[in-house]
Motif scaffolding. Sequence first.
Motif, PDB file in Angstrom:
ATOM      1  N   ILE A  87       0.961  -1.234  -0.080  1.00 43.93           N
ATOM      2  CA  ILE A  87       0.010  -0.118  -0.475  1.00 43.93           C
ATOM      3  C   ILE A  87       0.754   1.104   0.220  1.00 43.93           C
ATOM      4  O   ILE A  87       0.674   2.302  -0.468  1.00 43.93           O
ATOM      5  CB  ILE A  87      -1.369   0.023   1.058  1.00 43.93           C
ATOM      6  CG1 ILE A  87      -2.210  -1.004   1.205  1.00 43.93           C
ATOM      7  CG2 ILE A  87      -1.697   0.781   1.311  1.00 43.93           C
ATOM      8  CD1 ILE A  87      -2.820  -1.350   2.038  1.00 43.93           C
ATOM      9  N   SER A  88       1.598   1.046   1.076  1.00 46.06           N
ATOM     10  CA  SER A  88       2.684   2.196   1.369  1.00 46.06           C
ATOM     11  C   SER A  88       3.455   2.521   0.079  1.00 46.06           C
ATOM     12  O   SER A  88       4.024   3.760  -0.882  1.00 46.06           O
ATOM     13  CB  SER A  88       3.573   2.469   2.330  1.00 46.06           C
ATOM     14  OG  SER A  88       4.339   1.328   2.282  1.00 46.06           O
TER      15      SER A  88
ATOM     16  N   ASN B  17       5.052   5.941  -4.217  1.00 48.41           N
ATOM     17  CA  ASN B  17       5.841   6.679  -5.398  1.00 48.41           C
ATOM     18  C   ASN B  17       4.149   7.014  -6.980  1.00 48.41           C
ATOM     19  O   ASN B  17       5.368   7.253  -7.497  1.00 48.41           O
ATOM     20  CB  ASN B  17       6.056   5.337  -6.166  1.00 48.41           C
ATOM     21  CG  ASN B  17       6.857   4.303  -5.966  1.00 48.41           C
ATOM     22  OD1 ASN B  17       7.993   4.836  -5.527  1.00 48.41           O
ATOM     23  ND2 ASN B  17       7.289   3.867  -4.861  1.00 48.41           N
ATOM     24  N   VAL B  18       3.070   6.462  -6.490  1.00 47.81           N
ATOM     25  CA  VAL B  18       2.469   7.009  -7.247  1.00 47.81           C
ATOM     26  C   VAL B  18       2.151   8.314  -7.598  1.00 47.81           C
ATOM     27  O   VAL B  18       2.032   9.174  -8.416  1.00 47.81           O
ATOM     28  CB  VAL B  18       0.408   6.165  -7.639  1.00 47.81           C
ATOM     29  CG1 VAL B  18      -0.319   7.151  -8.396  1.00 47.81           C
ATOM     30  CG2 VAL B  18       1.054   5.284  -8.060  1.00 47.81           C
ATOM     31  N   GLY B  19       1.740   8.198  -6.567  1.00 44.21           N
ATOM     32  CA  GLY B  19       1.451  10.369  -5.337  1.00 44.21           C
ATOM     33  C   GLY B  19       2.621  11.039  -5.875  1.00 44.21           C
ATOM     34  O   GLY B  19       2.092  12.358  -5.627  1.00 44.21           O
ATOM     35  N   LYS B  20       3.812  10.692  -5.777  1.00 47.58           N
ATOM     36  CA  LYS B  20       4.822  11.172  -6.355  1.00 47.58           C
ATOM     37  C   LYS B  20       5.118  12.163  -7.365  1.00 47.58           C
ATOM     38  O   LYS B  20       5.763  13.034  -8.064  1.00 47.58           O
ATOM     39  CB  LYS B  20       6.554  10.989  -6.346  1.00 47.58           C
ATOM     40  CG  LYS B  20       6.449  10.589  -4.809  1.00 47.58           C
ATOM     41  CD  LYS B  20       8.299   9.493  -5.144  1.00 47.58           C
ATOM     42  CE  LYS B  20       8.219   8.887  -3.508  1.00 47.58           C
ATOM     43  NZ  LYS B  20       9.572   8.345  -3.319  1.00 47.58           N
ATOM     44  N   LEU B  21       4.521  11.401  -8.732  1.00 48.13           N
ATOM     45  CA  LEU B  21       4.463  11.719  -9.916  1.00 48.13           C
ATOM     46  C   LEU B  21       3.455  13.371 -10.283  1.00 48.13           C
ATOM     47  O   LEU B  21       2.377  13.511  -9.355  1.00 48.13           O
ATOM     48  CB  LEU B  21       3.230  11.092 -10.656  1.00 48.13           C
ATOM     49  CG  LEU B  21       3.965   9.615 -11.309  1.00 48.13           C
ATOM     50  CD1 LEU B  21       2.781   8.328 -11.875  1.00 48.13           C
ATOM     51  CD2 LEU B  21       4.749   9.456 -12.296  1.00 48.13           C
TER      52      LEU B  21
ATOM     53  N   VAL C 281      -5.103   2.581  -2.214  1.00 44.84           N
ATOM     54  CA  VAL C 281      -5.513   1.280  -2.736  1.00 44.84           C
ATOM     55  C   VAL C 281      -6.113   0.771  -1.353  1.00 44.84           C
ATOM     56  O   VAL C 281      -6.681   1.010  -0.689  1.00 44.84           O
ATOM     57  CB  VAL C 281      -3.420   0.913  -2.292  1.00 44.84           C
ATOM     58  CG1 VAL C 281      -4.147  -0.839  -2.344  1.00 44.84           C
ATOM     59  CG2 VAL C 281      -2.759   1.223  -3.296  1.00 44.84           C
ATOM     60  N   TYR C 282      -6.874  -0.182  -2.303  1.00 45.84           N
ATOM     61  CA  TYR C 282      -7.854  -1.097  -1.596  1.00 45.84           C
ATOM     62  C   TYR C 282      -7.608  -2.423  -1.480  1.00 45.84           C
ATOM     63  O   TYR C 282      -7.520  -3.576  -2.602  1.00 45.84           O
ATOM     64  CB  TYR C 282      -9.277  -0.923  -1.697  1.00 45.84           C
ATOM     65  CG  TYR C 282      -9.988   0.401  -2.067  1.00 45.84           C
ATOM     66  CD1 TYR C 282     -10.579   0.168  -0.329  1.00 45.84           C
ATOM     67  CD2 TYR C 282      -9.385   1.038  -3.080  1.00 45.84           C
ATOM     68  CE1 TYR C 282     -11.515   2.231  -0.649  1.00 45.84           C
ATOM     69  CE2 TYR C 282      -9.774   2.505  -3.358  1.00 45.84           C
ATOM     70  CZ  TYR C 282     -10.631   2.685  -2.051  1.00 45.84           C
ATOM     71  OH  TYR C 282     -11.077   3.854  -1.492  1.00 45.84           O
ATOM     72  N   LEU C 283      -6.430  -3.349  -0.309  1.00 44.72           N
ATOM     73  CA  LEU C 283      -5.520  -3.854  -0.462  1.00 44.72           C
ATOM     74  C   LEU C 283      -6.731  -4.951  -0.643  1.00 44.72           C
ATOM     75  O   LEU C 283      -6.196  -6.420  -1.217  1.00 44.72           O
ATOM     76  CB  LEU C 283      -4.782  -3.935   0.252  1.00 44.72           C
ATOM     77  CG  LEU C 283      -3.598  -5.246   0.624  1.00 44.72           C
ATOM     78  CD1 LEU C 283      -2.890  -5.325  -0.079  1.00 44.72           C
ATOM     79  CD2 LEU C 283      -3.275  -5.690   1.995  1.00 44.72           C
TER      80      LEU C 283
END
Length: 72
Positions: A17-18, A23-27, A35-37
């Motif tokens: 999740i993290s 990583n996507v959040g840094k774009l 994320v829904y695990l």
Amino acid sequence: MQKITLKVQGMSCGHCISSIEGNVGKLSGIESVKVYLDKGRVDVSFDSTVVSLKEIKDVIEDQGYDVEEQVS
């Protein structure tokens, strides 16, 4: 803003999740990523004039996960 839900295989724990959210959040152009695990999915809100869906999928796949499809 465009909103998508991706089906992602290989996520199993809090680190997953993290890793994906971080990583996507840094774009550039990402408004939110969640994320829904338990459901194996990732919801992303983004500005499609700044970042492409392919770039988002590539970041997730580069971390070792399989992006299967976009869920409507």
